[in-house]
Design a protein around this motif. Structure first.
Motif, PDB file in Angstrom:
ATOM      1  N   PRO A   1       0.836  -1.207   0.000  1.00  0.00           N
ATOM      2  CA  PRO A   1       0.000   0.000   0.000  1.00  0.00           C
ATOM      3  C   PRO A   1       0.868   1.254   0.000  1.00  0.00           C
ATOM      4  N   ASP A   2       0.231   2.411  -0.268  1.00  0.00           N
ATOM      5  CA  ASP A   2       0.987   3.670  -0.258  1.00  0.00           C
ATOM      6  C   ASP A   2       1.293   4.092   1.172  1.00  0.00           C
ATOM      7  N   PHE A   3       2.537   4.511   1.377  1.00  0.00           N
ATOM      8  CA  PHE A   3       2.938   5.036   2.683  1.00  0.00           C
ATOM      9  C   PHE A   3       3.313   6.500   2.531  1.00  0.00           C
ATOM     10  N   ASP A   4       2.872   7.300   3.482  1.00  0.00           N
ATOM     11  CA  ASP A   4       3.292   8.704   3.527  1.00  0.00           C
ATOM     12  C   ASP A   4       4.283   8.833   4.676  1.00  0.00           C
ATOM     13  N   PHE A   5       5.563   8.978   4.320  1.00  0.00           N
ATOM     14  CA  PHE A   5       6.601   9.044   5.348  1.00  0.00           C
ATOM     15  C   PHE A   5       6.833  10.462   5.868  1.00  0.00           C
ATOM     16  N   SER A   6       6.082  11.450   5.331  1.00  0.00           N
ATOM     17  CA  SER A   6       6.384  12.849   5.670  1.00  0.00           C
ATOM     18  C   SER A   6       6.312  13.177   7.171  1.00  0.00           C
ATOM     19  N   PRO A   7       5.504  12.442   7.983  1.00  0.00           N
ATOM     20  CA  PRO A   7       5.543  12.780   9.422  1.00  0.00           C
ATOM     21  C   PRO A   7       6.873  12.431  10.103  1.00  0.00           C
ATOM     22  N   LEU A   8       7.699  11.585   9.489  1.00  0.00           N
ATOM     23  CA  LEU A   8       8.970  11.185  10.123  1.00  0.00           C
ATOM     24  C   LEU A   8       9.866  12.409  10.319  1.00  0.00           C
ATOM     25  N   ALA A   9      10.815  12.289  11.230  1.00  0.00           N
ATOM     26  CA  ALA A   9      11.787  13.360  11.468  1.00  0.00           C
ATOM     27  C   ALA A   9      12.646  13.571  10.222  1.00  0.00           C
ATOM     28  N   GLU A  10      13.181  14.763  10.104  1.00  0.00           N
ATOM     29  CA  GLU A  10      14.109  15.022   9.005  1.00  0.00           C
ATOM     30  C   GLU A  10      15.328  14.113   9.187  1.00  0.00           C
ATOM     31  N   GLY A  11      15.792  13.508   8.120  1.00  0.00           N
ATOM     32  CA  GLY A  11      16.963  12.626   8.227  1.00  0.00           C
ATOM     33  C   GLY A  11      16.631  11.238   8.760  1.00  0.00           C
ATOM     34  N   ALA A  12      15.351  10.922   8.874  1.00  0.00           N
ATOM     35  CA  ALA A  12      14.959   9.599   9.393  1.00  0.00           C
ATOM     36  C   ALA A  12      15.423   8.490   8.447  1.00  0.00           C
ATOM     37  N   VAL A  13      15.601   7.312   9.026  1.00  0.00           N
ATOM     38  CA  VAL A  13      16.040   6.141   8.260  1.00  0.00           C
ATOM     39  C   VAL A  13      14.866   5.166   8.157  1.00  0.00           C
ATOM     40  N   VAL A  14      14.640   4.655   6.946  1.00  0.00           N
ATOM     41  CA  VAL A  14      13.594   3.653   6.718  1.00  0.00           C
ATOM     42  C   VAL A  14      14.278   2.353   6.325  1.00  0.00           C
ATOM     43  N   THR A  15      13.913   1.272   6.988  1.00  0.00           N
ATOM     44  CA  THR A  15      14.537  -0.020   6.673  1.00  0.00           C
ATOM     45  C   THR A  15      13.481  -1.117   6.606  1.00  0.00           C
ATOM     46  N   ASP A  16      13.832  -2.179   5.902  1.00  0.00           N
ATOM     47  CA  ASP A  16      12.880  -3.261   5.652  1.00  0.00           C
ATOM     48  C   ASP A  16      13.640  -4.559   5.865  1.00  0.00           C
ATOM     49  N   ILE A  17      13.057  -5.498   6.590  1.00  0.00           N
ATOM     50  CA  ILE A  17      13.790  -6.750   6.778  1.00  0.00           C
ATOM     51  C   ILE A  17      13.616  -7.684   5.585  1.00  0.00           C
ATOM     52  N   VAL A  18      12.635  -7.366   4.726  1.00  0.00           N
ATOM     53  CA  VAL A  18      12.501  -8.111   3.472  1.00  0.00           C
ATOM     54  C   VAL A  18      13.682  -7.721   2.578  1.00  0.00           C
ATOM     55  N   TYR A  19      14.366  -8.689   1.957  1.00  0.00           N
ATOM     56  CA  TYR A  19      15.471  -8.317   1.063  1.00  0.00           C
ATOM     57  C   TYR A  19      15.315  -8.883  -0.344  1.00  0.00           C
ATOM     58  N   VAL A  20      14.146  -9.466  -0.615  1.00  0.00           N
ATOM     59  CA  VAL A  20      13.839  -9.880  -1.990  1.00  0.00           C
ATOM     60  C   VAL A  20      12.497  -9.259  -2.370  1.00  0.00           C
ATOM     61  N   PRO A  21      12.451  -8.226  -3.200  1.00  0.00           N
ATOM     62  CA  PRO A  21      13.602  -7.589  -3.845  1.00  0.00           C
ATOM     63  C   PRO A  21      14.410  -6.733  -2.860  1.00  0.00           C
ATOM     64  N   LEU A  22      15.635  -6.399  -3.261  1.00  0.00           N
ATOM     65  CA  LEU A  22      16.525  -5.640  -2.379  1.00  0.00           C
ATOM     66  C   LEU A  22      15.909  -4.282  -2.025  1.00  0.00           C
ATOM     67  N   ILE A  23      15.452  -3.591  -3.051  1.00  0.00           N
ATOM     68  CA  ILE A  23      14.733  -2.334  -2.786  1.00  0.00           C
ATOM     69  C   ILE A  23      13.250  -2.665  -2.875  1.00  0.00           C
ATOM     70  N   THR A  24      12.643  -2.847  -1.731  1.00  0.00           N
ATOM     71  CA  THR A  24      11.232  -3.253  -1.671  1.00  0.00           C
ATOM     72  C   THR A  24      10.343  -2.061  -2.040  1.00  0.00           C
ATOM     73  N   PRO A  25       9.066  -2.329  -2.347  1.00  0.00           N
ATOM     74  CA  PRO A  25       8.165  -1.214  -2.641  1.00  0.00           C
ATOM     75  C   PRO A  25       8.126  -0.180  -1.505  1.00  0.00           C
ATOM     76  N   ILE A  26       8.257  -0.635  -0.269  1.00  0.00           N
ATOM     77  CA  ILE A  26       8.248   0.310   0.861  1.00  0.00           C
ATOM     78  C   ILE A  26       9.505   1.184   0.838  1.00  0.00           C
ATOM     79  N   LEU A  27      10.662   0.573   0.592  1.00  0.00           N
ATOM     80  CA  LEU A  27      11.910   1.355   0.519  1.00  0.00           C
ATOM     81  C   LEU A  27      11.886   2.308  -0.679  1.00  0.00           C
ATOM     82  N   ARG A  28      11.334   1.837  -1.804  1.00  0.00           N
ATOM     83  CA  ARG A  28      11.247   2.680  -3.003  1.00  0.00           C
ATOM     84  C   ARG A  28      10.461   3.953  -2.696  1.00  0.00           C
ATOM     85  N   GLN A  29       9.324   3.781  -2.006  1.00  0.00           N
ATOM     86  CA  GLN A  29       8.503   4.949  -1.662  1.00  0.00           C
ATOM     87  C   GLN A  29       9.274   5.902  -0.750  1.00  0.00           C
ATOM     88  N   ALA A  30      10.039   5.343   0.200  1.00  0.00           N
ATOM     89  CA  ALA A  30      10.810   6.184   1.118  1.00  0.00           C
ATOM     90  C   ALA A  30      11.894   6.961   0.371  1.00  0.00           C
TER      91      ALA A  30
END
Ligand code: ATR
Length: 285
Positions: A209-238
């Protein structure tokens, strides 16, 4: 006195059911080869009804193994059958690493260590934050909540589709961990410096689903424990929204290192050659 540990070939395993997809033999095989050590690391598929027998042979010393890794569905039983589980695995109720020492079977869980080591290597200042959000309350979430709490992050918010599972983890991991249903996500993300996906959302090419990461702090780090694919849809959005991301492959590599050291006596390096080896294998499958 002669150190008898040096005189026999050391053999370690990864056990699970199924276990054929495990990439652990590739990782440990690479370390054995590059460090020039004699030894082996093999897959041992063990059905749930045979697991107690497998552990009892291991304890007797007759299996020829010095220890090994444990994956699904045996992690809880591995913890309960070990003679000396450490405090980390005790709190989790699950172990992923077993080793024999003087006939005593020890157990720990290295997933949390792997998670932190991956973040430390890729985004060293991530732990300056006082607030983290962990999405998901399954098996994989536990070690991460424990590790982030033990690193000293003040507030950890676990958000899950099934609220009761999040609540169970908040109860287990103490006052710093707060449980929420999905609807609370935008609110709890406000000012957080770390966002972790531990769910299967976006795995193996599935849509997320679509994620809006804008509430996160400036410089926040987004990580995903899924690594297949390496850049997951969640990481791509971030990435598209301007946040730093850390992929999950490093967690797999780092969690393997403490076990290798227990069984073979040398702390191995998690370096780019190892990462490239696993990436090449991922291309093939
Ligand atoms: P694991 O042990 O690998 O963490 P799990 O115990 O099955 O696997 O947990 C999977 C996690 O992904 C859970 O947090 C699950 O939410 P529920 O507890 O509500 O089942 C979450 N998950 C899986 N599919 C999801 C989806 N489509 N939307 C939201 N969360 C999902």
């Amino acid at each position: 006195m002669h150190d008898s540990r040096e005189t026999f070939l050391r053999n370690a395993f990864v056990t699970g059911c199924p276990v054929k997809h495990s990439r652990s033999p590739l990782i440990h095989g690479h370390w054995l080869k590059t460090l020039g050590l004699e030894g082996s690391y093999t897959r041992q598929e063990v059905a749930p009804e045979d697991f107690a027998g497998f552990v009892s042979r291991l304890k007797s010393g007759k299996s020829g193994f010095v220890g090994g890794n444990v994956t699904l569905p045996h992690k809880e039983r591995a913890f309960s059958l070990a003679d000396q589980p450490d405090a980390l695995s005790e709190e989790l109720g699950a172990a992923n690493t077993l080793w024999l020492e003087g006939g005593v079977l020890h157990a720990t869980n290295t997933d949390g260590y792997g998670f932190l080591a991956n973040l430390d290597a890729a985004a060293s200042d991530w732990d300056r934050t006082e607030r983290a959000v962990v999405l998901g309350a399954g098996g994989a979430s536990r070690a991460i909540l424990q590790a982030v709490r033990d690193r000293g992050v003040g507030e950890i918010h676990v958000v899950n589709r099934t609220f009761a599972r999040a609540q169970e983890l908040a109860d287990r991991f103490g006052q710093k961990v707060h449980a929420h249903a999905m609807a609370a996500l935008p609110e709890v993300m406000k000012g957080a410096g770390l966002f972790v996906n531990t769910t299967s959302l976006g795995m193996d090419g599935d849509e997320a689903p679509d994620f809006d990461f804008s509430p996160l702090a400036e410089g926040a780090v987004v990580t995903d424990i899924v690594y297949v694919p390496l850049i997951t849809p969640i990481l791509r959005q971030a990435v598209d929204q301007g946040f730093a991301v850390v992929d999950g492959l490093g967690m797999l590599l780092h969690q393997a290192a403490p076990g290798f050291e227990k069984w073979f006596g040398v702390r191995p390096a998690v370096d780019d050659a190892l990462r490239q080896l696993i990436l090449a294998d991922m291309e093939k499958h």
